[in-house]
Design an enzyme around this catalytic site. Structure first.
Site, PDB file in Angstrom:
ATOM      1  N   SER A  21      -2.433 -11.367  -6.521  1.00  0.00           N
ATOM      2  CA  SER A  21      -3.015 -12.399  -5.651  1.00  0.00           C
ATOM      3  C   SER A  21      -4.546 -12.380  -5.743  1.00  0.00           C
ATOM      4  O   SER A  21      -5.170 -11.314  -5.733  1.00  0.00           O
ATOM      5  CB  SER A  21      -2.579 -12.129  -4.208  1.00  0.00           C
ATOM      6  OG  SER A  21      -3.276 -12.973  -3.319  1.00  0.00           O
ATOM      7  N   LEU A  77     -11.729 -13.300   1.221  1.00  0.00           N
ATOM      8  CA  LEU A  77     -10.723 -14.357   1.399  1.00  0.00           C
ATOM      9  C   LEU A  77     -11.297 -15.725   1.765  1.00  0.00           C
ATOM     10  O   LEU A  77     -10.888 -16.331   2.753  1.00  0.00           O
ATOM     11  CB  LEU A  77      -9.688 -13.946   2.467  1.00  0.00           C
ATOM     12  CG  LEU A  77      -8.971 -12.613   2.274  1.00  0.00           C
ATOM     13  CD1 LEU A  77      -7.953 -12.401   3.385  1.00  0.00           C
ATOM     14  CD2 LEU A  77      -8.298 -12.528   0.922  1.00  0.00           C
ATOM     15  N   CYS A 134      -5.286  -6.253   6.946  1.00  0.00           N
ATOM     16  CA  CYS A 134      -6.275  -6.829   7.860  1.00  0.00           C
ATOM     17  C   CYS A 134      -6.065  -6.252   9.259  1.00  0.00           C
ATOM     18  O   CYS A 134      -4.927  -6.042   9.672  1.00  0.00           O
ATOM     19  CB  CYS A 134      -6.033  -8.336   7.874  1.00  0.00           C
ATOM     20  SG  CYS A 134      -7.116  -9.259   8.951  1.00  0.00           S
ATOM     21  N   ILE A 194      -0.532  -1.755  -6.032  1.00  0.00           N
ATOM     22  CA  ILE A 194      -1.406  -1.478  -4.923  1.00  0.00           C
ATOM     23  C   ILE A 194      -2.379  -2.646  -4.727  1.00  0.00           C
ATOM     24  O   ILE A 194      -2.699  -3.357  -5.671  1.00  0.00           O
ATOM     25  CB  ILE A 194      -2.219  -0.165  -5.143  1.00  0.00           C
ATOM     26  CG1 ILE A 194      -3.126  -0.283  -6.367  1.00  0.00           C
ATOM     27  CG2 ILE A 194      -1.342   1.026  -5.213  1.00  0.00           C
ATOM     28  CD1 ILE A 194      -4.118   0.895  -6.519  1.00  0.00           C
ATOM     29  N   GLY A 246      -2.161  -2.548 -10.552  1.00  0.00           N
ATOM     30  CA  GLY A 246      -3.315  -1.659 -10.390  1.00  0.00           C
ATOM     31  C   GLY A 246      -3.776  -1.224 -11.766  1.00  0.00           C
ATOM     32  O   GLY A 246      -3.265  -0.256 -12.328  1.00  0.00           O
TER      33      GLY A 246
HETATM   34  C1  FMN Z   1     -11.574 -10.537  -7.075  1.00  0.00           C
HETATM   35  C2  FMN Z   1     -10.292 -10.069  -6.439  1.00  0.00           C
HETATM   36  C3  FMN Z   1      -9.715 -10.834  -5.427  1.00  0.00           C
HETATM   37  C4  FMN Z   1      -8.517 -10.395  -4.836  1.00  0.00           C
HETATM   38  N1  FMN Z   1      -7.952 -11.171  -3.855  1.00  0.00           N
HETATM   39  C5  FMN Z   1      -6.792 -10.765  -3.280  1.00  0.00           C
HETATM   40  C6  FMN Z   1      -6.154 -11.583  -2.302  1.00  0.00           C
HETATM   41  O1  FMN Z   1      -6.598 -12.688  -1.967  1.00  0.00           O
HETATM   42  N2  FMN Z   1      -5.015 -11.098  -1.751  1.00  0.00           N
HETATM   43  C7  FMN Z   1      -4.442  -9.893  -2.119  1.00  0.00           C
HETATM   44  O2  FMN Z   1      -3.393  -9.530  -1.585  1.00  0.00           O
HETATM   45  N3  FMN Z   1      -5.018  -9.136  -3.083  1.00  0.00           N
HETATM   46  C8  FMN Z   1      -6.164  -9.535  -3.650  1.00  0.00           C
HETATM   47  N4  FMN Z   1      -6.729  -8.771  -4.647  1.00  0.00           N
HETATM   48  C9  FMN Z   1      -6.050  -7.529  -5.070  1.00  0.00           C
HETATM   49  C10 FMN Z   1      -5.230  -7.747  -6.348  1.00  0.00           C
HETATM   50  O3  FMN Z   1      -4.207  -8.702  -6.144  1.00  0.00           O
HETATM   51  C11 FMN Z   1      -4.584  -6.415  -6.820  1.00  0.00           C
HETATM   52  O4  FMN Z   1      -3.724  -5.944  -5.814  1.00  0.00           O
HETATM   53  C12 FMN Z   1      -5.626  -5.327  -7.118  1.00  0.00           C
HETATM   54  O5  FMN Z   1      -6.792  -5.879  -7.667  1.00  0.00           O
HETATM   55  C13 FMN Z   1      -5.086  -4.230  -8.065  1.00  0.00           C
HETATM   56  O6  FMN Z   1      -4.720  -4.739  -9.320  1.00  0.00           O
HETATM   57  P1  FMN Z   1      -5.748  -4.751 -10.596  1.00  0.00           P
HETATM   58  O7  FMN Z   1      -6.325  -3.386 -10.686  1.00  0.00           O
HETATM   59  O8  FMN Z   1      -4.916  -5.142 -11.759  1.00  0.00           O
HETATM   60  O9  FMN Z   1      -6.792  -5.778 -10.284  1.00  0.00           O
HETATM   61  C14 FMN Z   1      -7.909  -9.180  -5.256  1.00  0.00           C
HETATM   62  C15 FMN Z   1      -8.505  -8.439  -6.280  1.00  0.00           C
HETATM   63  C16 FMN Z   1      -9.669  -8.863  -6.881  1.00  0.00           C
HETATM   64  C17 FMN Z   1     -10.265  -8.042  -7.996  1.00  0.00           C
END
Ligand code: FMN
Length: 306
Positions: A21, A77, A134, A194, A246
């Site tokens: 997300s 957000l 949150c 995560i 992650g």
């Molecule tokens: C720029 C950015 C915005 C994110 N926005 C959300 C979000 O709106 N909602 C959410 O549940 N996680 C959000 N995440 C978390 C990611 O969905 C994911 O759980 C986390 O980044 C770990 O995965 P990754 O290491 O592959 O990025 C965001 C992550 C990043 C880097």
């Protein structure tokens, strides 16, 4: 090519690659790259950025800090709120040809309930992901850090819909398995993890925190070993499917998560470096399965790590 098809909470998927997300803006991608994004959509299931009840401007700058092997974000957000999302974004997101999961977050159970009811009023929504990282406005507690709060929230939301509910777990706890168990006990159909790891950076020139909000969330390859360990612990603790993410950057790291117990995986930060990362991860997963002796994804999903 190995058979990569699978199911998640009764939803048929052509493959196991989702987006995290908030890490792939499909509407913006279509504007930049055109219909190619629709013809070859990078994911087998699309997860929206987290939607809140009311429009939000997001956090003050700075919002990003690059780290060795990852990044810290404190985006906060920003978004159009439920009404704006339903009126403007949902139709377009539903036209990418893959199941649509909508992520929601609120600071109260009533807020979550209003979001859930609004979102599931639309048949295009295959499932809802509950972002529980949150604070609750009433208790001040972060719902996803407290098993009791998580189960209580699920008790309120579960009766509102038959649509699959996915609880997105925060890694910022001593043991995410307790929260995962509480989510399952409250009726969650799946858990995802995560989310980002709480992190900070210091502005070297001004001797203050770099991020406008003070702290943010670390993601990318730097978090992968933590994510793998938490996915493994959670998958052993619950019987609902686990969506693992992650730091996934390629097919080999995607397969690591499947072997740790994830049914499907999500690509996050890597999408910022390479908008086609989802396609690359799916193709790489196919090769990784073959290289490591699996005839299909299902065979890897069924295997257990020693
Ligand atoms: C720029 C950015 C915005 C994110 N926005 C959300 C979000 O709106 N909602 C959410 O549940 N996680 C959000 N995440 C978390 C990611 O969905 C994911 O759980 C986390 O980044 C770990 O995965 P990754 O290491 O592959 O990025 C965001 C992550 C990043 C880097």
């Amino acid at each position: 090519m190995a058979d990569l098809s699978t199911t998640l909470c009764g939803i048929d998927l052509k493959g196991p690659v989702l987006n995290g997300s908030g890490t792939f803006d499909a509407i913006a991608a279509r504007k930049v790259f055109g219909d190619e994004v629709v013809r070859e959509f990078p994911f087998d299931c699309y997860v929206s950025k987290t939607i809140t009840l009311h429009p939000r401007p997001g956090n003050p700058p700075h919002r990003l800090w690059e780290t060795p092997s990852g990044m810290i974000n404190s985006i906060g957000l920003p978004g159009p709120g439920l009404e704006g999302f339903l009126e403007r974004d949902l139709d377009e997101l539903a036209r990418f040809g893959v199941p649509l999961v909508v992520s929601v977050m609120a600071d109260s159970a009533d807020g979550f309930a209003a979001l859930l009811e609004g979102v599931v009023s639309r048949p295009e929504v295959a499932a809802v992901e509950l972002n529980v990282s949150c604070p609750n406005v009433h208790s001040g507690l972060i719902v996803g850090e407290q098993p009791e709060e998580t189960e209580k929230l699920m008790g309120r939301l579960r009766p509102l819909t038959d649509r699959p509910l996915i609880v997105k777990l925060t890694p910022n706890v001593a043991g995410p398995e307790a929260v995962a168990r509480a989510a399952e006990a409250g009726g969650a159909d799946a858990v995802s993890l995560i989310n980002t790891i709480k992190a900070a950076a210091i502005d070297p020139d001004r001797n203050r925190t770099w991020l406008g909000a003070g702290t943010g969330g670390l993601s990318g390859p730097a978090v992968r070993p933590v994510a793998l360990s938490q996915v493994r612990a959670v998958a052993a603790a619950v019987s609902v499917p686990v969506i693992g993410m992650g730091g996934i950057t390629d097919g080999e790291s995607a397969l690591d998560f499947v072997l740790a117990g994830a049914r499907v995986i999500a690509v996050g930060t890597e999408n910022f470096r390479d908008p086609k990362a989802g396609i690359r991860v799916r193709e790489g997963l196919d090769r990784a399965l073959e290289r490591r002796g699996f005839a299909s994804l299902a065979e890897a999903q069924a295997s257990t790590l020693s």
